[in-house]
Design an enzyme around this catalytic site. Structure first.
Site, PDB file in Angstrom:
ATOM      1  N   HIS A 377       0.906  -1.126   0.308  1.00  0.00           N
ATOM      2  CA  HIS A 377       0.286  -0.100   0.134  1.00  0.00           C
ATOM      3  C   HIS A 377       1.251   1.153   0.017  1.00  0.00           C
ATOM      4  O   HIS A 377       1.458   1.323  -1.287  1.00  0.00           O
ATOM      5  CB  HIS A 377      -1.240  -0.252   1.299  1.00  0.00           C
ATOM      6  N   HIS A 416      -2.598  -2.138 -10.408  1.00  0.00           N
ATOM      7  CA  HIS A 416      -3.093  -1.859  -9.032  1.00  0.00           C
ATOM      8  C   HIS A 416      -4.381  -2.179  -9.500  1.00  0.00           C
ATOM      9  O   HIS A 416      -4.562  -2.625  -9.808  1.00  0.00           O
ATOM     10  CB  HIS A 416      -3.273  -0.511  -9.311  1.00  0.00           C
ATOM     11  N   ASP A 472       2.434   5.579  -6.807  1.00  0.00           N
ATOM     12  CA  ASP A 472       3.936   5.528  -5.981  1.00  0.00           C
ATOM     13  C   ASP A 472       5.509   5.281  -6.789  1.00  0.00           C
ATOM     14  O   ASP A 472       6.786   6.133  -6.532  1.00  0.00           O
ATOM     15  CB  ASP A 472       3.741   3.750  -4.352  1.00  0.00           C
TER      16      ASP A 472
HETATM   17  N1  CMC Z   1       5.065  -6.898 -10.124  1.00  0.00           N
HETATM   18  C1  CMC Z   1       5.275  -7.892 -10.781  1.00  0.00           C
HETATM   19  N2  CMC Z   1       3.920  -9.000 -10.254  1.00  0.00           N
HETATM   20  C2  CMC Z   1       2.750  -8.158 -10.873  1.00  0.00           C
HETATM   21  C3  CMC Z   1       2.446  -6.461  -9.917  1.00  0.00           C
HETATM   22  C4  CMC Z   1       4.184  -5.837  -9.855  1.00  0.00           C
HETATM   23  N3  CMC Z   1       4.126  -4.685  -8.820  1.00  0.00           N
HETATM   24  N4  CMC Z   1       1.744  -6.057  -9.141  1.00  0.00           N
HETATM   25  C5  CMC Z   1       0.459  -7.335  -9.978  1.00  0.00           C
HETATM   26  N5  CMC Z   1       1.482  -8.423 -10.811  1.00  0.00           N
HETATM   27  C6  CMC Z   1       0.944  -9.869 -11.381  1.00  0.00           C
HETATM   28  C7  CMC Z   1       0.480 -10.947  -9.827  1.00  0.00           C
HETATM   29  O1  CMC Z   1       1.558 -12.089 -10.177  1.00  0.00           O
HETATM   30  C8  CMC Z   1      -0.346 -11.179 -10.610  1.00  0.00           C
HETATM   31  O2  CMC Z   1       0.156 -11.991 -11.463  1.00  0.00           O
HETATM   32  P1  CMC Z   1      -0.460 -13.754 -11.988  1.00  0.00           P
HETATM   33  O3  CMC Z   1      -1.748 -12.722 -12.680  1.00  0.00           O
HETATM   34  O4  CMC Z   1       0.330 -14.571 -13.257  1.00  0.00           O
HETATM   35  O5  CMC Z   1      -0.671 -14.330 -10.875  1.00  0.00           O
HETATM   36  C9  CMC Z   1      -1.410 -10.081 -11.645  1.00  0.00           C
HETATM   37  O6  CMC Z   1      -0.516  -9.139 -11.895  1.00  0.00           O
HETATM   38  C10 CMC Z   1      -2.182  -9.908 -10.537  1.00  0.00           C
HETATM   39  O7  CMC Z   1      -2.021  -9.006  -8.887  1.00  0.00           O
HETATM   40  P2  CMC Z   1      -2.730  -9.413  -8.197  1.00  0.00           P
HETATM   41  O8  CMC Z   1      -1.419  -9.155  -6.865  1.00  0.00           O
HETATM   42  O9  CMC Z   1      -3.635 -10.298  -7.891  1.00  0.00           O
HETATM   43  O10 CMC Z   1      -3.151  -7.684  -7.769  1.00  0.00           O
HETATM   44  P3  CMC Z   1      -4.112  -6.979  -6.581  1.00  0.00           P
HETATM   45  O11 CMC Z   1      -5.058  -6.799  -7.143  1.00  0.00           O
HETATM   46  O12 CMC Z   1      -4.532  -8.494  -5.663  1.00  0.00           O
HETATM   47  O13 CMC Z   1      -3.227  -5.994  -6.188  1.00  0.00           O
HETATM   48  C11 CMC Z   1      -1.127  -4.650  -5.874  1.00  0.00           C
HETATM   49  C12 CMC Z   1      -2.429  -5.072  -6.044  1.00  0.00           C
HETATM   50  C13 CMC Z   1      -1.373  -3.099  -5.911  1.00  0.00           C
HETATM   51  C14 CMC Z   1      -0.839  -4.797  -4.389  1.00  0.00           C
HETATM   52  C15 CMC Z   1      -0.420  -4.978  -6.372  1.00  0.00           C
HETATM   53  O14 CMC Z   1      -0.687  -5.458  -8.230  1.00  0.00           O
HETATM   54  C16 CMC Z   1       1.187  -4.932  -6.238  1.00  0.00           C
HETATM   55  O15 CMC Z   1       1.828  -5.479  -5.377  1.00  0.00           O
HETATM   56  N6  CMC Z   1       2.388  -3.647  -6.924  1.00  0.00           N
HETATM   57  C17 CMC Z   1       3.092  -3.788  -5.995  1.00  0.00           C
HETATM   58  C18 CMC Z   1       3.205  -2.877  -4.983  1.00  0.00           C
HETATM   59  C19 CMC Z   1       2.680  -1.333  -5.306  1.00  0.00           C
HETATM   60  O16 CMC Z   1       3.272  -0.707  -6.100  1.00  0.00           O
HETATM   61  N7  CMC Z   1       1.855  -0.506  -4.068  1.00  0.00           N
HETATM   62  C20 CMC Z   1       1.381   0.224  -3.715  1.00  0.00           C
HETATM   63  C21 CMC Z   1      -0.292   0.382  -4.890  1.00  0.00           C
HETATM   64  S1  CMC Z   1      -0.646   1.848  -5.526  1.00  0.00           S
HETATM   65  C22 CMC Z   1      -0.755   3.092  -3.760  1.00  0.00           C
HETATM   66  C23 CMC Z   1      -1.467   2.354  -2.782  1.00  0.00           C
HETATM   67  O17 CMC Z   1      -2.917   1.957  -2.285  1.00  0.00           O
HETATM   68  O18 CMC Z   1      -0.792   3.060  -1.322  1.00  0.00           O
END
Ligand code: CMC
Length: 549
Positions: A377, A416, A472
């Site tokens: 987050h 996201h 971010d």
């Molecule tokens: N790098 C590589 N792969 C990713 C990433 C990433 N940053 N984000 C998602 N994926 C992949 C994930 O592995 C999954 O792949 P598969 O379908 O093969 O398993 C697919 O994309 C869908 O991801 P998810 O984890 O199911 O998506 P989510 O909605 O549960 O998670 C998230 C969203 C923001 C937690 C995630 O994208 C992430 O961990 N990003 C990196 C951390 C980040 O930048 N967070 C800040 C978010 S925005 C500001 C805030 O909220 O504070």
């Protein structure tokens, strides 16, 4: 009788269960000469009998045949058409009957905005209203296999498809990359407003008039001081404490300073705490930084704007009056606007869940800030900087992307839950960063970030998963150029988001539909077990493991 309005009225009662065969009753209520709606529904059983004799053509039924006395089967009909443990109003009974009738007539009477569910376990059909593109999960509880069945629930780990509230604060269209606060596009607010104007908008629903803004700025400015005991409290932290840990704990500690904050049901008391919190979060944030670097705390300066004063409390040394660079102060203000709210994210959800117990807002904001601190987050901005440091140069980007695609690491600042397009905040930050670099010089990490973005946006892995830079990704590069240490980045996120959390809290506290947040679970553990005495126990398959000191 015009059936559709009656049906719609009935839907409002929200307790609709359709019993098999009840639809035959509609033969009676379609008649123009029904003396009253009540008469129509009470005559339903007669209609059923007649319809059964004449079946299958409901349309051929003669009205007068169905408007006679209501014999005993009436009770049967009512019971059958109603929820067994809840005697419903006649309109709901009517609606239930109408549904089946509609189906028999080829569905032409089926009202819009309803969902028909057939439970294949029981062969029963149910209808639930669809409002705002949602059904109510509790409407599914009527779907049971028998009297002992609790009723159907939904299972939605991580809230992938569940709306937990109605909100009029922030609108996001993740596919189109749209973000609006109270209807105003984020781009317009970032260009035309100050952060405090936006905070007022989030909390009060409208942009302030000139007079309102003046009063609001005055009130916030005059609540920036902290009680001296809070200063002493902060002095107790370890010299190396992370600023976010200090921020969270000190916000929670304010609960002990303001016992009146427990009056959460009083609108004026709520507003008092809101003003205090928005006024004090920059002071706490600045003190957590000064503590970390070992500098004496700086008191607020009421002559300065919100962000200028924050910069004063962070960076004033021996000069008699701190003068902020206007371009940096404005850029920080824009960053505050962009971070002010983001609807039902992890921390807003924490704010609402914790606030729903009617705890005071200091403890609720501390909980929300704790949620924000996580690397998935708000903690991601600090992680992005660590990542850029680790990559080191543009040339190493392809190798890093390869590791991400192999699943070893995540590309921080990418992806996201809601945005499946470019995060509009990231676009504004990219633009705003250039203004900051004009003053501070270019942060060399920007080139690595741009290269990461370029490669990622062309790569099938990221394209297929719709992974774009989020807020971010670029904010840390900008914060660093402004002079902030990476450990402060998430605190910088928390200051403006406090306004958003409080707006979410206000909405929660005034929403008559809300109650204490309490999800259900699917229990997967043992049934009742016999107690095992100590000397008879076997080792656990997964014993607790502790790292060696
Ligand atoms: N790098 C590589 N792969 C990713 C990433 C990433 N940053 N984000 C998602 N994926 C992949 C994930 O592995 C999954 O792949 P598969 O379908 O093969 O398993 C697919 O994309 C869908 O991801 P998810 O984890 O199911 O998506 P989510 O909605 O549960 O998670 C998230 C969203 C923001 C937690 C995630 O994208 C992430 O961990 N990003 C990196 C951390 C980040 O930048 N967070 C800040 C978010 S925005 C500001 C805030 O909220 O504070």
């Amino acid at each position: 009788m015009d059936l559709v309005p009656v049906f719609s009225a009935a839907l409002q009662y929200r307790h609709i269960r359709v019993a098999d065969g009840a639809g035959f009753a509609l033969g009676s209520v379609t008649e123009e000469d029904s003396s009253s709606k009540e008469a129509a529904i009470w005559s339903a059983p007669a209609a059923i009998e007649t319809a059964a004799k004449k079946s299958p053509g409901l349309g051929e039924m003669e009205g007068e045949q169905h408007l006679g006395l209501a014999p005993n089967p009436t009770q049967h009909f009512i019971t059958d058409a109603c929820d067994s443990d809840h005697r419903l109003d006649w309109e709901t009974d009517l609606a239930s009957a109408m549904l089946v009738f509609s189906e028999l007539k080829g569905g032409y009477l089926m009202p819009e905005n309803t969902l028909t569910i057939t439970d294949n376990r029981t062969n029963k059909t149910y209808m639930v209203p669809v409002e705002n593109g949602t059904i109510r999960a509790v409407d599914l509880r009527q779907i049971k296999t028998g009297p002992d069945d609790f009723g159907l629930m939904t299972y939605d780990p991580a809230f992938m498809n569940t709306a937990a509230c109605k909100s009029a604060i922030t609108y996001i269209d993740g596919d189109k990359g749209i973000l609006r606060y109270r209807g105003y596009p984020i781009e317009v607010l970032a260009e035309r407003c100050t952060f405090l104007e936006v905070a007022y908008l989030l909390l009060c629903g409208e942009l302030p008039t000139e007079k309102e803004l003046k009063q609001w700025v005055y009130d916030i400015t005059h609540h920036t001081m902290l009680h001296e005991t809070t200063k002493k409290f902060m002095e107790g932290f370890r010299y190396s404490a992370h600023p976010m840990s200090m921020f969270v704990s000190t916000i929670a500690a304010l609960s002990s300073v303001y016992p009146d904050a427990r009056l959460v049901r009083s609108a004026s008391d709520r507003m008092h705490q809101i003003v205090r919190l928005i006024g004090k979060v920059p002071s706490i944030a600045a003190m957590s930084y000064r503590h970390n670097v070992g500098f004496p705390y700086v008191y607020p300066d009421n002559d300065l704007s919100y962000t200028e004063n924050f910069m004063n409390m962070l960076w004033k040394m021996v000069e008699p009056k701190y003068v902020a660079h206007p371009a940096i102060a404005r850029a920080l203000d824009i960053l505050f606007i962009l971070h002010a709210d983001h609807e039902q994210n992890c921390s807003a959800n924490a704010m609402r869940a914790v606030g729903s117990s009617e705890v005071d807002p200091y403890l609720a904001v501390a909980s929300a800030a704790s949620a924000l601190a996580g690397p998935l987050h708000g903690g991601a901005n600090e992680e992005v900087l660590k990542m850029l440091d680790e990559i080191g140069s543009k040339d190493n980007v392809p190798a890093y992307i390869k590791k991400v695609k192999e699943g070893h690491i995540k590309l921080m600042g990418f992806g996201h839950r809601i945005y499946k397009n470019y995060d509009p905040r990231a676009k504004i930050i990219r633009w705003s960063a250039e203004q900051v670099f004009d003053v501070t010089g270019r942060n060399p990490k920007l080139d690595i970030a741009l290269e990461l973005e370029r490669i990622a946006l062309e790569d099938d892995y990221f394209v297929k998963r719709k992974l774009y830079p989020n807020v971010d990704f670029y904010s840390g590069i900008m914060y660093q150029a402004m002079g902030f240490r990476p450990e402060m980045f998430t605190v910088l996120f928390a200051i403006p988001r406090t306004a958003g959390w409080l707006a979410q809290w206000q909405e929660l506290m005034t929403d008559p539909e809300q109650k204490i947040a309490r999800p259900r679970q699917i229990y997967t553990g043992y049934g009742e077990r016999e107690f095992v005495p100590l000397d008879k126990r076997l080792p656990a398959p997964m014993p607790a493991a502790y790292p060696a000191d």
